[in-house]
Scaffold this motif. Structure first.
Motif, PDB file in Angstrom:
ATOM      1  N   ILE A  48       0.866  -1.175   0.000  1.00  0.00           N
ATOM      2  CA  ILE A  48       0.000   0.000   0.000  1.00  0.00           C
ATOM      3  C   ILE A  48       0.904   1.227   0.000  1.00  0.00           C
ATOM      4  N   PHE A  49       0.691   2.134  -0.923  1.00  0.00           N
ATOM      5  CA  PHE A  49       1.482   3.358  -1.034  1.00  0.00           C
ATOM      6  C   PHE A  49       0.651   4.518  -0.489  1.00  0.00           C
ATOM      7  N   VAL A  50       1.170   5.167   0.543  1.00  0.00           N
ATOM      8  CA  VAL A  50       0.372   6.193   1.223  1.00  0.00           C
ATOM      9  C   VAL A  50       1.238   7.390   1.594  1.00  0.00           C
ATOM     10  N   GLY A  51       0.668   8.576   1.456  1.00  0.00           N
ATOM     11  CA  GLY A  51       1.375   9.812   1.759  1.00  0.00           C
ATOM     12  C   GLY A  51       1.159  10.265   3.193  1.00  0.00           C
ATOM     13  N   HIS A  52       1.426  11.543   3.444  1.00  0.00           N
ATOM     14  CA  HIS A  52       1.401  12.095   4.791  1.00  0.00           C
ATOM     15  C   HIS A  52       0.036  12.668   5.155  1.00  0.00           C
ATOM     16  N   LEU A  53      -0.126  12.936   6.453  1.00  0.00           N
ATOM     17  CA  LEU A  53      -1.304  13.641   6.932  1.00  0.00           C
ATOM     18  C   LEU A  53      -1.331  15.049   6.343  1.00  0.00           C
ATOM     19  N   THR A  73      -1.210  -0.698  -4.323  1.00  0.00           N
ATOM     20  CA  THR A  73      -2.472   0.032  -4.187  1.00  0.00           C
ATOM     21  C   THR A  73      -2.224   1.385  -3.537  1.00  0.00           C
ATOM     22  N   PRO A  74      -2.741   2.465  -4.125  1.00  0.00           N
ATOM     23  CA  PRO A  74      -2.598   3.783  -3.483  1.00  0.00           C
ATOM     24  C   PRO A  74      -3.624   3.960  -2.381  1.00  0.00           C
ATOM     25  N   ALA A  75      -3.279   4.785  -1.396  1.00  0.00           N
ATOM     26  CA  ALA A  75      -4.210   5.059  -0.299  1.00  0.00           C
ATOM     27  C   ALA A  75      -4.074   6.511   0.133  1.00  0.00           C
ATOM     28  N   ILE A 111       3.484  -1.671   3.752  1.00  0.00           N
ATOM     29  CA  ILE A 111       3.207  -0.263   3.460  1.00  0.00           C
ATOM     30  C   ILE A 111       4.485   0.437   3.017  1.00  0.00           C
ATOM     31  N   CYS A 112       4.360   1.266   1.984  1.00  0.00           N
ATOM     32  CA  CYS A 112       5.453   2.138   1.538  1.00  0.00           C
ATOM     33  C   CYS A 112       5.014   3.582   1.747  1.00  0.00           C
TER      34      CYS A 112
END
Length: 259
Positions: A48-53, A73-75, A111-112
């Motif tokens: 799962i590729f996820v950015g910052h708050l 998968t992007p999140a 998670i990345c």
């Protein structure tokens, strides 16, 4: 005929180089050219590729591009802003699911982190032990994630995390799909303030030229003005304090004071 802007002159200067790169790419988005010289981390596959708050366009587009590139998968780490909504609609890209929802469905998934590497900017639902990679363009500070095992790290001093993803597509001789190229293009324009920001590099300018060609964008200045106008919808409703804190990130320093 209007006079070309400084940004357009910079991109046009990279046009020949961009054309050479695109000419060398496969004609189809799903075609890859095998290579034994370059490393593509298997550890990121199905992650799962996820950015910052307080997520922004670079954080979301980078997650979408990385998921396409590495096979995941992007999140979303938090609610998107109006500029990101504009880009998703323009390029007909489905808004990624919130990371909390994905972790409820598959709690043990890898998670990345994209566009950040500090625990203070991570969504609290993420367990650091699940992090297998970091793709970022920010400085390392005291809250940088610490792991018990080696993970994949790609941090470059460029103006946008999406520039890194675009460059990796090209070094692996892969053509990003038009929609992904468009999202990455918008993200670079956003993070570099239309290539006029102080963190802008030649790599950002080159990737803008390449992505604009792939996405079929003839007027980069128009695209930038459209997305900045979309971003202003959020800003118009903010107080002075809200404007200052809108893109605020938390940094901690182990020091008794500043001089």
């Amino acid at each position: 005929v209007r006079k070309r802007t400084e940004v357009e002159e910079q991109v046009i200067a990279k046009e020949h180089q961009a054309e050479e790169i695109i000419h060398a790419l496969p004609k189809d988005s799903n075609t890859t050219v095998p290579s034994v010289e370059l490393f593509l981390p298997e550890i990121l596959k199905d992650s799962i590729f996820v950015g910052h708050l307080v997520t922004d366009l670079d954080s979301v587009a980078g997650a979408i591009g990385a998921a396409e590139l590495y096979g995941g998968t992007p999140a979303l780490a938090s609610e998107i802003n109006s500029e990101t909504a504009f880009a998703l609609e323009k390029w007909n890209v489905t808004e990624p699911k919130p990371i909390e929802d994905i972790l409820k469905e598959t709690p043990k998934v890898d998670i990345c982190l994209v566009d950040h590497q500090q625990t203070s900017q991570m969504n609290p639902s993420i367990d650091s032990d699940q992090v297998v990679g970091v793709i970022d363009h920010h400085a390392l500070q005291s809250k940088t994630i610490v792991t018990d095992k080696p993970i994949y790290i790609d941090i470059r001093p460029w103006g946008s995390m999406s520039t890194i993803i675009a460059h990796t597509f090209l070094t692996h001789k892969r053509r990003p799909p038009v929609a992904v190229a468009g999202m990455l293009l918008c993200a670079i324009l956003s993070d570099t303030l239309n290539l006029l920001g102080p963190t802008t590099t030649d790599w950002d300018r080159l990737m803008v030229a390449v992505l604009a060609d792939i996405a079929g964008v003839d007027d980069i200045q128009l695209l930038a003005s459209q997305q900045f106008k979309a971003k202003s919808k959020d800003l118009a409703h903010l107080s002075a304090v809200g404007l200052v804190n809108g893109d605020q990130k938390s940094f901690s320093y182990n020091t008794e004071g500043f001089k």
